[in-house]
Design a protein around this motif. Structure first.
Motif, PDB file in Angstrom:
ATOM      1  N   MET A  37      33.732  53.174  55.605  1.00 43.25           N
ATOM      2  CA  MET A  37      34.866  52.628  56.357  1.00 43.25           C
ATOM      3  C   MET A  37      36.123  52.540  55.496  1.00 43.25           C
ATOM      4  SD  MET A  37      34.028  51.153  59.541  1.00 43.25           S
ATOM      5  CE  MET A  37      34.865  49.572  59.613  1.00 43.25           C
ATOM      6  N   CYS A  38      35.907  52.242  54.200  1.00 41.67           N
ATOM      7  CA  CYS A  38      37.041  51.971  53.320  1.00 41.67           C
ATOM      8  C   CYS A  38      37.040  52.903  52.119  1.00 41.67           C
ATOM      9  CB  CYS A  38      36.958  50.505  52.882  1.00 41.67           C
ATOM     10  SG  CYS A  38      38.264  49.920  51.821  1.00 41.67           S
ATOM     11  N   GLY A  39      35.904  53.549  51.861  1.00 37.83           N
ATOM     12  CA  GLY A  39      35.784  54.435  50.706  1.00 37.83           C
ATOM     13  C   GLY A  39      35.326  53.728  49.440  1.00 37.83           C
ATOM     14  N   ASP A  40      34.884  52.475  49.569  1.00 40.10           N
ATOM     15  CA  ASP A  40      34.433  51.723  48.392  1.00 40.10           C
ATOM     16  C   ASP A  40      33.108  52.277  47.887  1.00 40.10           C
ATOM     17  OD1 ASP A  40      36.534  49.882  48.980  1.00 40.10           O
ATOM     18  OD2 ASP A  40      35.189  48.892  50.412  1.00 40.10           O
ATOM     19  N   CYS A  63      38.644  49.070  47.092  1.00 37.86           N
ATOM     20  CA  CYS A  63      39.742  48.150  47.355  1.00 37.86           C
ATOM     21  C   CYS A  63      39.557  46.854  46.561  1.00 37.86           C
ATOM     22  CB  CYS A  63      39.815  47.848  48.848  1.00 37.86           C
ATOM     23  SG  CYS A  63      38.409  46.919  49.462  1.00 37.86           S
ATOM     24  N   ALA A  64      40.619  46.055  46.534  1.00 37.27           N
ATOM     25  CA  ALA A  64      40.609  44.817  45.746  1.00 37.27           C
ATOM     26  C   ALA A  64      39.481  43.879  46.168  1.00 37.27           C
ATOM     27  CB  ALA A  64      41.953  44.109  45.869  1.00 37.27           C
ATOM     28  N   ILE A  65      39.219  43.812  47.464  1.00 33.68           N
ATOM     29  CA  ILE A  65      38.180  42.893  47.936  1.00 33.68           C
ATOM     30  C   ILE A  65      36.800  43.336  47.455  1.00 33.68           C
ATOM     31  CG2 ILE A  65      36.957  42.087  50.009  1.00 33.68           C
ATOM     32  CD1 ILE A  65      39.638  41.798  51.372  1.00 33.68           C
ATOM     33  N   SER A  66      36.524  44.634  47.523  1.00 32.39           N
ATOM     34  CA  SER A  66      35.210  45.122  47.087  1.00 32.39           C
ATOM     35  C   SER A  66      35.017  44.895  45.591  1.00 32.39           C
ATOM     36  CB  SER A  66      35.033  46.604  47.437  1.00 32.39           C
ATOM     37  OG  SER A  66      35.878  47.420  46.656  1.00 32.39           O
ATOM     38  N   GLN A  67      36.084  45.099  44.826  1.00 30.79           N
ATOM     39  CA  GLN A  67      35.999  44.923  43.376  1.00 30.79           C
ATOM     40  C   GLN A  67      35.870  43.447  43.002  1.00 30.79           C
ATOM     41  OE1 GLN A  67      36.124  47.869  41.118  1.00 30.79           O
ATOM     42  NE2 GLN A  67      35.542  48.538  43.161  1.00 30.79           N
TER      43      GLN A  67
END
Ligand code: ZN
Length: 161
Positions: A37-40, A63-67
């Motif tokens: 969905m986001c590429g994480d 993204c910042a949230i995944s990290q």
């Protein structure tokens, strides 16, 4: 500063200065997670000895949230036994989905009560609970957790699909 700002700061801090972001050649468990969905992409590395998570780290990008979530996850499970780490996974997943993955049942109120009590144990992970308002970001926040859980279950790959 209200709580929302504070939580934002925590996420930004972990996003900018991720903790335990390194590969771990002498790991005992490893699993990769992918959120299309986001590429994480996140790889979680664990060193488990005598049923205790002695070391936890992650690598990958997203993204910042995944990290930030991966960074906080590695800190949260460090030193915990495997059962406690799995339980924290359940509590966290419950909190960010607002119990969405649990079926409604007679025990719902009881489950909620227990989860509310357990919320305190999430500590700064509570900063991520706000993502439940943004359904397409929930997978970003839970990716590292699913990878951690898969690693413990010795499944090498997980996708949020
Ligand atoms: Zn993401």
């Amino acid at each position: 500063m209200d709580l929302t700002d504070l939580y934002q700061e925590v996420i930004l801090d972990h996003g900018k200065n991720p903790r335990n972001r390194r590969e771990m050649p002498d790991h005992t468990h490893v699993a990769e997670g992918y959120n299309p969905m986001c590429g994480d992409q996140i790889k979680v590395w664990l060193k488990v000895r005598a049923d205790v998570v002695e070391d936890a780290s992650f690598s990958g990008q997203g993204c910042a949230i995944s990290q930030a979530s991966a960074s906080m996850m590695t800190q949260a499970i460090l030193g915990k036994d495997v059962a406690a780490a799995s339980e924290l996974f359940d509590v966290f997943r419950w909190s960010v989905t607002d119990g969405g993955q649990f079926e409604e049942c007679d025990h719902d109120a009881e489950v909620r009560h227990e989860a509310t009590e357990m919320d305190e144990r999430l500590g700064e992970l509570n900063s991520l609970v706000g993502v439940k308002k943004y359904p397409n970001r929930i997978k970003c926040a839970t990716l590292a957790w699913h990878a951690m859980h898969s690693a413990l279950e010795e499944k090498a790959k997980v996708t949020t699909e």
